[in-house]
Structures are given as structure tokens and as C-alpha cells.
Design a protein around this motif. Structure first.
Motif, PDB file in Angstrom:
ATOM      1  N   HIS A 158      -6.202 -12.580   2.207  1.00 27.80           N
ATOM      2  CA  HIS A 158      -7.026 -13.482   1.416  1.00 27.80           C
ATOM      3  C   HIS A 158      -6.381 -14.854   1.175  1.00 27.80           C
ATOM      4  O   HIS A 158      -7.046 -15.747   0.685  1.00 27.80           O
ATOM      5  CB  HIS A 158      -7.389 -12.812   0.084  1.00 27.80           C
ATOM      6  N   ARG A 213      -1.840   5.005  -4.092  1.00 30.06           N
ATOM      7  CA  ARG A 213      -2.530   3.914  -4.777  1.00 30.06           C
ATOM      8  C   ARG A 213      -4.046   4.131  -4.791  1.00 30.06           C
ATOM      9  O   ARG A 213      -4.605   4.608  -3.807  1.00 30.06           O
ATOM     10  CB  ARG A 213      -2.202   2.564  -4.109  1.00 30.06           C
ATOM     11  N   ASN A 267      -3.708  -4.850   9.484  1.00 31.83           N
ATOM     12  CA  ASN A 267      -4.279  -4.846   8.135  1.00 31.83           C
ATOM     13  C   ASN A 267      -3.301  -5.642   7.279  1.00 31.83           C
ATOM     14  O   ASN A 267      -2.267  -5.106   6.867  1.00 31.83           O
ATOM     15  CB  ASN A 267      -4.442  -3.417   7.610  1.00 31.83           C
ATOM     16  N   ARG A 317     -16.245  -5.652  -3.050  1.00 37.91           N
ATOM     17  CA  ARG A 317     -15.236  -5.606  -4.122  1.00 37.91           C
ATOM     18  C   ARG A 317     -15.131  -6.979  -4.814  1.00 37.91           C
ATOM     19  O   ARG A 317     -16.065  -7.755  -4.771  1.00 37.91           O
ATOM     20  CB  ARG A 317     -13.900  -5.115  -3.536  1.00 37.91           C
ATOM     21  N   ALA A 377      -3.353  -7.683   0.966  1.00 38.44           N
ATOM     22  CA  ALA A 377      -3.790  -8.836   0.159  1.00 38.44           C
ATOM     23  C   ALA A 377      -3.476 -10.174   0.827  1.00 38.44           C
ATOM     24  O   ALA A 377      -4.124 -11.184   0.527  1.00 38.44           O
ATOM     25  CB  ALA A 377      -3.155  -8.774  -1.225  1.00 38.44           C
ATOM     26  N   ARG A 392     -11.619 -10.955  -2.618  1.00 38.79           N
ATOM     27  CA  ARG A 392     -11.466 -10.180  -1.365  1.00 38.79           C
ATOM     28  C   ARG A 392     -12.538 -10.534  -0.325  1.00 38.79           C
ATOM     29  O   ARG A 392     -12.504 -10.037   0.801  1.00 38.79           O
ATOM     30  CB  ARG A 392     -11.527  -8.678  -1.652  1.00 38.79           C
ATOM     31  N   HIS A 416      -9.722  -3.391   7.602  1.00 39.55           N
ATOM     32  CA  HIS A 416      -9.646  -3.113   6.161  1.00 39.55           C
ATOM     33  C   HIS A 416     -10.225  -1.734   5.906  1.00 39.55           C
ATOM     34  O   HIS A 416     -11.335  -1.431   6.373  1.00 39.55           O
ATOM     35  CB  HIS A 416     -10.394  -4.162   5.346  1.00 39.55           C
ATOM     36  N   ILE A 417      -9.463  -0.942   5.205  1.00 36.89           N
ATOM     37  CA  ILE A 417      -9.893   0.427   4.896  1.00 36.89           C
ATOM     38  C   ILE A 417     -11.142   0.378   4.014  1.00 36.89           C
ATOM     39  O   ILE A 417     -12.109   1.098   4.236  1.00 36.89           O
ATOM     40  CB  ILE A 417      -8.745   1.176   4.181  1.00 36.89           C
ATOM     41  N   SER A 418     -11.097  -0.475   3.008  1.00 35.25           N
ATOM     42  CA  SER A 418     -12.210  -0.577   2.056  1.00 35.25           C
ATOM     43  C   SER A 418     -13.208  -1.631   2.531  1.00 35.25           C
ATOM     44  O   SER A 418     -12.895  -2.457   3.397  1.00 35.25           O
ATOM     45  CB  SER A 418     -11.669  -0.947   0.668  1.00 35.25           C
ATOM     46  N   TYR A 431      -8.891   3.989  -1.535  1.00 37.34           N
ATOM     47  CA  TYR A 431      -8.179   4.118  -0.251  1.00 37.34           C
ATOM     48  C   TYR A 431      -8.030   5.567   0.229  1.00 37.34           C
ATOM     49  O   TYR A 431      -7.537   5.794   1.333  1.00 37.34           O
ATOM     50  CB  TYR A 431      -6.807   3.451  -0.351  1.00 37.34           C
ATOM     51  N   LEU A 435       0.387  -0.863   1.833  1.00 40.02           N
ATOM     52  CA  LEU A 435      -0.282   0.149   2.654  1.00 40.02           C
ATOM     53  C   LEU A 435       0.623   1.362   2.891  1.00 40.02           C
ATOM     54  O   LEU A 435       0.131   2.437   3.213  1.00 40.02           O
ATOM     55  CB  LEU A 435      -0.807  -0.479   3.946  1.00 40.02           C
ATOM     56  N   VAL A 468     -14.300  -4.730   1.808  1.00 39.98           N
ATOM     57  CA  VAL A 468     -13.823  -5.847   0.990  1.00 39.98           C
ATOM     58  C   VAL A 468     -14.983  -6.697   0.427  1.00 39.98           C
ATOM     59  O   VAL A 468     -14.861  -7.261  -0.661  1.00 39.98           O
ATOM     60  CB  VAL A 468     -12.825  -6.741   1.776  1.00 39.98           C
TER      61      VAL A 468
HETATM   62  C1  DQA Z   1      -7.202  -3.904   2.165  1.00 38.15           C
HETATM   63  C2  DQA Z   1      -8.084  -4.763   1.254  1.00 38.15           C
HETATM   64  C3  DQA Z   1      -7.256  -5.827   0.575  1.00 38.15           C
HETATM   65  O1  DQA Z   1      -8.097  -6.618  -0.272  1.00 38.15           O
HETATM   66  C4  DQA Z   1      -6.190  -5.193  -0.275  1.00 38.15           C
HETATM   67  O2  DQA Z   1      -5.385  -6.187  -0.880  1.00 38.15           O
HETATM   68  C5  DQA Z   1      -5.367  -4.204   0.456  1.00 38.15           C
HETATM   69  C6  DQA Z   1      -6.015  -3.319   1.417  1.00 38.15           C
HETATM   70  C7  DQA Z   1      -7.985  -2.732   2.789  1.00 38.15           C
HETATM   71  O3  DQA Z   1      -7.443  -2.126   3.709  1.00 38.15           O
HETATM   72  O4  DQA Z   1      -9.090  -2.402   2.351  1.00 38.15           O
HETATM   73  O5  DQA Z   1      -4.178  -4.065   0.219  1.00 38.15           O
HETATM   74  O6  DQA Z   1      -6.724  -4.708   3.227  1.00 38.15           O
END
Ligand code: DQA
Length: 145
Positions: free
Chosen positions: A80, A17, A74, A107, A77, A111, A100-102, A22, A11, A104
């Protein structure tokens, strides 16, 4: 009120990245947003990041001794598969929000599972960086109407 914001592996690479997932904002800019939010809420905040599982566990244990009032995490990974981070979170009784920013769930299948969420009180996912600010609102009780 003292809030600790923990960011796990990779992060610190925000803005570098997978920008399509992100975004373009850097980790340092995220930290500035969080400090600004802390001023608005009139709370104390510490932001901390590590790429190492054991260091994250040490930091969580430290939150117990420092009497932190709320945690935003956060785990990257580690979300998981880290039962060790799950256990460290479970040991703490203050409110904890997983961010989680995304999104999950939209995806890869790996995740979709969070082993750390059952040790937290709340989860915010897929709201981008503003998810961290929403988590701070949650901890400050601002979302409770
Ligand atoms: C994350 C989602 C995770 O799957 C991923 O490994 C990350 C970022 C997110 O913020 O969306 O590193 O936690």
C-alpha cells in the motif's frame, strides 16, 4: 522454469495472526502446499519471507542475477505504500504476480490502493492461500487455455 515466491511482513505469522481473515493454516503449511504444486507443475520454486523492506528489494535484485523466470509476491502492508518495492519490481522483466490472501478491496480504505500492482503483470486477491497456487499456474502458462 524457476519461480521465486516472496512473502513480505507478517506473513510468517499465518495461522497466528487474525485467523478470521487469514485462516488457520501456518506459513510452513503454505510452503508445503507451494512445493507440492511445484512438483505437479514440474517447476523449480524458492519460497522466501522477510519482514524488512530493504531485504525484499535485495531479494528482487538477486532474482535478476539468478535469472528467475517468474515471481509471486505478497508484499503484505508494503503493497500500500512502498514505492521502493514498486521500483525494484519495475526493474525486472520476468512475469510477476501480486497475491493477497484477503480481499483487500473489501477491507479498510488504505488497503484499496496497491502501489506495487502497476509493476506487476497480474493480481490475485481474496482467494485465500490457493491464490499462491493460482499465481504459479499463471506463471507456468496453465491458465492461458
Ligand atoms: C495482505 C493484505 C495486506 O493489506 C496486509 O497488510 C497483509 C496481507 C493479504 O495477503 O491479504 O499483510 O497482503
Amino acid at each position: 522454469m524457476k519461480i521465486l515466491v516472496i512473502n513480505g511482513p507478517n506473513l510468517n505469522f499465518l495461522g497466528i495472526r487474525e485467523k478470521g481473515i487469514y485462516g488457520e493454516t501456518s506459513y510452513n503449511d503454505l510452503i508445503s502446499m507451494i512445493y507440492q504444486k511445484a512438483r505437479e507443475l514440474d517447476v523449480e520454486v524458492e519460497c522466501w519471507q522477510s519482514n524488512h523492506e530493504g531485504a525484499i528489494i535485495d531479494k528482487l535484485q538477486d532474482a535478476y542475477f539468478k535469472k528467475v523466470d517468474g515471481i509471486v509476491i505478497n508484499p503484505g502492508a508494503y503493497t500500500h505504500y512502498s514505492y521502493a518495492i514498486h521500483d525494484a519490481l519495475k526493474a525486472l522483466t520476468m512475469p510477476k504476480v501480486e497475491v493477497h490472501i484477503s480481499d483487500v478491496d473489501a477491507r479498510e480504505a488504505f488497503r484499496h490502493v496497491s502501489v506495487t500492482l502497476p509493476a506487476c503483470d497480474h493480481q490475485i486477491k481474496g482467494h485465500g492461500l490457493k491464490g499462491y497456487l493460482e499465481a504459479m499456474d499463471y506463471l507456468a502458462g496453465k491458465n492461458l487455455g
